[in-house]
Design an enzyme around this catalytic site. Structure first.
Site, mmCIF file in Angstrom:
data_model
loop_
_atom_site.group_PDB
_atom_site.id
_atom_site.type_symbol
_atom_site.label_atom_id
_atom_site.label_comp_id
_atom_site.label_asym_id
_atom_site.label_seq_id
_atom_site.Cartn_x
_atom_site.Cartn_y
_atom_site.Cartn_z
ATOM 1 N N HIS A 158 0.831 -1.199 0.000
ATOM 2 C CA HIS A 158 0.000 0.000 0.000
ATOM 3 C C HIS A 158 0.870 1.255 0.000
ATOM 4 C CE1 HIS A 158 -3.239 -2.770 1.231
ATOM 5 N NE2 HIS A 158 -4.053 -1.860 0.733
ATOM 6 N N LYS A 162 -0.438 4.748 4.744
ATOM 7 C CA LYS A 162 -1.314 3.801 5.434
ATOM 8 C C LYS A 162 -0.762 3.516 6.823
ATOM 9 C CE LYS A 162 -3.755 -0.602 4.808
ATOM 10 N NZ LYS A 162 -5.057 0.007 5.141
#
Length: 269
Positions: A158, A162
């Site tokens: 990601h 995040k």
């Protein structure tokens, strides 16, 4: 003609909040009736369209979620666990379906959603895309077909902002693999390897998390035995897929009985 379901979006200024707002405004099946931000945020009191850098749309950003939820038919919520638990209680008081894309829950947070779910439908998923939910089904099926000679490793990537790991989607995939094997993920999970860890335990379900750049989301589930590997993969290139899934869940939840649901229910899987 019946009035379109009214939608409230929480965490309006966040990446997903803005995407949820855009998808709702663009929809011909729902209408945006409220947006919420935390007290003190500089968007409070502004038209959300202008705050997002566009034209006004007639919806003012509020710091009073309970008031914003009144009269709404659904709340779209991709915020943080503590906020989501509080929003669930307020959504129950307002009689609005609660669509949760928040990740990083502790067991106590999940348990706290049970009470509101006696009053309203709550749809909660670590990932709301069609492709990911198909991947979950495939993972469960493959895990059920292969024995512990096949190691299971889940790798997720990601963007660098995040805050939780493993991702909610990776945990969904891990749960599916554990269900397929007939074991408890809590007992068989293996993550955070560092240093001299010893050989890999037989039957363990491993996790690895990568964080870099602006990656929307990539998930790989690999089943590996001596001489062969099977890899199932999903790559997301546009976070709008999650917003569209959340809006689909909100429409599906209308007139649904109270209870806790997943995207598998929404998608009929």
């Amino acid at each position: 003609m019946a009035e379109l379901p009214g939608i409230v979006v929480t965490g309006a200024s966040g990446r997903m909040g803005q995407m949820l707002i855009r998808e709702t405004v663009a929809s011909d099946k729902a209408r945006l009736v409220g947006v919420v931000e935390r007290p003190g945020h500089d968007w409070i009191g502004r038209d959300v369209g202008e705050a997002m850098g566009g034209a006004p749309i007639g919806v003012i950003v509020s710091d009073d979620p309970a008031a914003a939820f009144r009269g709404a038919q659904a709340v779209l919520d991709f915020t943080a666990p503590a906020a989501t638990v509080a929003f669930a209680r307020m959504a129950a008081e307002a009689g609005a379906a609660h669509i949760i894309g928040t990740t990083g829950f502790e067991e106590a947070d999940i348990a706290a959603l049970a009470e509101p779910a006696k009053v309203i439908p709550i749809v909660r998923a670590g990932n709301m895309s069609l492709g990911v939910n198909l991947l979950v089904q495939l993972t469960r099926t493959v895990a059920a077909a292969l024995d512990e000679d096949f190691d299971i490793e889940i790798v997720e990537t990601h963007h660098n902002r995040k805050v939780d790991a493993p991702s909610g989607t990776a945990l969904m995939l891990g749960e599916a693999a554990a269900e397929g094997r007939g074991v408890s993920l809590k007992e068989m999970s293996d993550s955070g390897r560092d240093g001299i860890t010893g050989p890999r335990g037989r039957g363990r379900i491993g996790f690895a998390a990568l964080r870099m750049g602006d990656v929307v989301g990539e998930h790989d589930v690999t089943f590996a035995a001596a001489g062969e590997r099977i890899t199932l993969r999903h790559v997301a290139t546009d976070r709008a897929i999650f917003a569209r899934g959340a809006l689909k869940a909100a429409l599906w939840a209308q007139n649904r009985a109270p209870g806790e649901y997943s995207m598998l229910d929404v998608l009929g899987l």
